[in-house]
Design a protein around this motif. Sequence first.
Motif, mmCIF file in Angstrom:
data_model
loop_
_atom_site.group_PDB
_atom_site.id
_atom_site.type_symbol
_atom_site.label_atom_id
_atom_site.label_comp_id
_atom_site.label_asym_id
_atom_site.label_seq_id
_atom_site.Cartn_x
_atom_site.Cartn_y
_atom_site.Cartn_z
ATOM 1 N N PHE A 138 1.357 9.736 -4.282
ATOM 2 C CA PHE A 138 -0.052 10.117 -4.330
ATOM 3 C C PHE A 138 -0.436 10.594 -5.730
ATOM 4 C CE2 PHE A 138 -3.216 13.547 -4.127
ATOM 5 C CZ PHE A 138 -4.284 12.868 -3.564
ATOM 6 N N ASN A 139 0.415 11.437 -6.328
ATOM 7 C CA ASN A 139 0.115 11.970 -7.663
ATOM 8 C C ASN A 139 0.078 10.862 -8.714
ATOM 9 O OD1 ASN A 139 -0.100 14.566 -6.705
ATOM 10 N ND2 ASN A 139 2.019 15.114 -7.182
ATOM 11 N N ARG A 140 1.008 9.900 -8.599
ATOM 12 C CA ARG A 140 1.013 8.793 -9.554
ATOM 13 C C ARG A 140 -0.243 7.934 -9.397
ATOM 14 N NH1 ARG A 140 6.685 8.435 -8.573
ATOM 15 N NH2 ARG A 140 6.408 6.663 -7.159
ATOM 16 N N ALA A 141 -0.681 7.770 -8.151
ATOM 17 C CA ALA A 141 -1.898 6.995 -7.907
ATOM 18 C C ALA A 141 -3.110 7.696 -8.505
ATOM 19 C CB ALA A 141 -2.095 6.789 -6.403
ATOM 20 N N ILE A 142 -3.151 9.019 -8.358
ATOM 21 C CA ILE A 142 -4.250 9.797 -8.930
ATOM 22 C C ILE A 142 -4.249 9.663 -10.453
ATOM 23 C CG2 ILE A 142 -5.064 12.148 -9.384
ATOM 24 C CD1 ILE A 142 -5.916 11.234 -6.688
ATOM 25 N N ASP A 143 -3.046 9.787 -11.063
ATOM 26 C CA ASP A 143 -2.946 9.722 -12.521
ATOM 27 C C ASP A 143 -3.349 8.362 -13.070
ATOM 28 O OD1 ASP A 143 -2.074 12.319 -12.608
ATOM 29 O OD2 ASP A 143 0.057 11.812 -12.695
ATOM 30 N N SER A 144 -3.112 7.306 -12.286
ATOM 31 C CA SER A 144 -3.364 5.948 -12.780
ATOM 32 C C SER A 144 -4.806 5.485 -12.543
ATOM 33 C CB SER A 144 -2.403 4.961 -12.110
ATOM 34 O OG SER A 144 -2.650 4.886 -10.719
ATOM 35 N N LYS A 145 -5.554 6.254 -11.768
ATOM 36 C CA LYS A 145 -6.922 5.833 -11.467
ATOM 37 C C LYS A 145 -7.832 5.994 -12.685
ATOM 38 C CE LYS A 145 -7.446 6.354 -6.483
ATOM 39 N NZ LYS A 145 -8.195 7.029 -5.405
ATOM 40 N N SER A 146 -8.748 5.065 -12.813
ATOM 41 C CA SER A 146 -9.724 5.136 -13.897
ATOM 42 C C SER A 146 -10.936 5.917 -13.402
ATOM 43 C CB SER A 146 -10.133 3.717 -14.321
ATOM 44 O OG SER A 146 -9.026 3.006 -14.803
ATOM 45 N N LEU A 179 8.099 13.833 2.564
ATOM 46 C CA LEU A 179 6.894 14.441 2.003
ATOM 47 C C LEU A 179 6.908 14.392 0.483
ATOM 48 C CD1 LEU A 179 6.371 17.547 4.323
ATOM 49 C CD2 LEU A 179 5.022 15.455 4.239
ATOM 50 N N ARG A 180 8.097 14.568 -0.102
ATOM 51 C CA ARG A 180 8.198 14.525 -1.564
ATOM 52 C C ARG A 180 7.875 13.124 -2.095
ATOM 53 N NH1 ARG A 180 10.674 17.542 -5.633
ATOM 54 N NH2 ARG A 180 10.003 16.600 -7.607
ATOM 55 N N ILE A 181 8.397 12.097 -1.422
ATOM 56 C CA ILE A 181 8.114 10.721 -1.820
ATOM 57 C C ILE A 181 6.612 10.452 -1.706
ATOM 58 C CG2 ILE A 181 8.444 8.290 -1.209
ATOM 59 C CD1 ILE A 181 11.287 9.041 -0.297
ATOM 60 N N ALA A 182 6.011 10.879 -0.584
ATOM 61 C CA ALA A 182 4.583 10.652 -0.379
ATOM 62 C C ALA A 182 3.756 11.377 -1.438
ATOM 63 C CB ALA A 182 4.177 11.110 1.027
ATOM 64 N N THR A 183 4.139 12.619 -1.742
ATOM 65 C CA THR A 183 3.397 13.411 -2.734
ATOM 66 C C THR A 183 3.507 12.786 -4.119
ATOM 67 O OG1 THR A 183 3.734 15.464 -1.491
ATOM 68 C CG2 THR A 183 3.186 15.678 -3.821
ATOM 69 N N ASP A 184 4.713 12.356 -4.496
ATOM 70 C CA ASP A 184 4.917 11.731 -5.807
ATOM 71 C C ASP A 184 4.082 10.463 -5.945
ATOM 72 O OD1 ASP A 184 6.630 13.717 -6.574
ATOM 73 O OD2 ASP A 184 8.468 12.553 -6.294
ATOM 74 N N ASP A 221 0.818 -1.201 0.000
ATOM 75 C CA ASP A 221 0.000 0.000 0.000
ATOM 76 C C ASP A 221 0.858 1.260 0.000
ATOM 77 O OD1 ASP A 221 0.871 0.484 2.604
ATOM 78 O OD2 ASP A 221 -0.909 -0.354 3.535
ATOM 79 N N PHE A 222 0.167 2.390 -0.108
ATOM 80 C CA PHE A 222 0.818 3.697 -0.232
ATOM 81 C C PHE A 222 1.765 3.987 0.928
ATOM 82 C CE2 PHE A 222 0.310 8.055 1.434
ATOM 83 C CZ PHE A 222 1.050 8.757 0.490
ATOM 84 N N ILE A 223 1.309 3.786 2.158
ATOM 85 C CA ILE A 223 2.122 4.138 3.324
ATOM 86 C C ILE A 223 3.339 3.224 3.441
ATOM 87 C CG2 ILE A 223 2.147 4.133 5.853
ATOM 88 C CD1 ILE A 223 -0.708 5.209 5.773
ATOM 89 N N THR A 224 3.136 1.921 3.295
ATOM 90 C CA THR A 224 4.259 0.983 3.377
ATOM 91 C C THR A 224 5.302 1.280 2.315
ATOM 92 O OG1 THR A 224 2.768 -0.741 4.209
ATOM 93 C CG2 THR A 224 4.894 -1.455 3.337
ATOM 94 N N SER A 225 4.856 1.504 1.093
ATOM 95 C CA SER A 225 5.767 1.805 -0.010
ATOM 96 C C SER A 225 6.536 3.095 0.232
ATOM 97 C CB SER A 225 4.968 1.902 -1.312
ATOM 98 O OG SER A 225 5.791 2.285 -2.389
ATOM 99 N N THR A 226 5.839 4.124 0.730
ATOM 100 C CA THR A 226 6.483 5.414 1.011
ATOM 101 C C THR A 226 7.569 5.271 2.070
ATOM 102 O OG1 THR A 226 4.499 6.685 0.429
ATOM 103 C CG2 THR A 226 6.095 7.758 1.867
ATOM 104 N N LEU A 227 7.252 4.598 3.172
ATOM 105 C CA LEU A 227 8.222 4.467 4.267
ATOM 106 C C LEU A 227 9.406 3.586 3.879
ATOM 107 C CD1 LEU A 227 6.114 4.305 7.549
ATOM 108 C CD2 LEU A 227 6.873 6.255 6.201
#
Length: 240
Positions: free
Chosen positions: A125-133, A118-123, A2-8
Amino acid sequence: MDFITSTLNDFYHCCKVPVKAISYEFDEIYKIGYNKNFEILFPLNDISNLVHNEHDCLNHNIKVSKNIYYRIIHISKLNRYKGFFVLGPISTQKCNKNNNSIPYLPLECFDYCAHLLLRIATDKFNRAIDSKSFNPYIKKAIEYVHNHYDQNINITDLCEYLNLNKSYFCSTFKTATGHTFCHFLNYFRVEKSKKLLLETDLNILDIAIAVGFNNQNYYSTTFKRFTGKTPFQYRSCNKH
């Protein structure tokens, strides 16, 4: 993963600074680089008390004992109820015999680590937004914000542009993104304003107007809600 695990995981592999994520209710979500001694130094109860009693502690270094620091950051700029990242401990003293398992890091470097997290988390998040249908209407609304954020945007006009019922749009946007449209729009404008704060000498009012805010006080209040700092403080801390 998930997002948090991957970020950390990405952050820890870059910096080797212990880090954990906790929920808004102060339950542990995930951690890496930790051992039992670190939990004793800054237990969850202390973190909870500090956040509840001293909101200004967020995004600032927290000294828990001689030469040993932590830092608490909101997981999401958009939604403070997502929880917190806790960075540390780090020791600002080399070869500390009593705490030799705590990584040494100059305090000024700790600030860079916080920005990197924060930069890793933001990046991500943005990639997840871009990939959503997304629903085509939601995609069109997001594109509209990207192209017109510096202009006056209100939901009524946007719904007329999309030819959608206002209640349906608000509900669909919240379901798709996890945020209200106004929240998303303000976040996007604040992010755009950061570049102007750091790369130009425009005054705060001109920057507010340039990114679509028609009121300097509202801009400053909104900026602080997302970043923990006023626009002036952000510029002072980050402009070199």
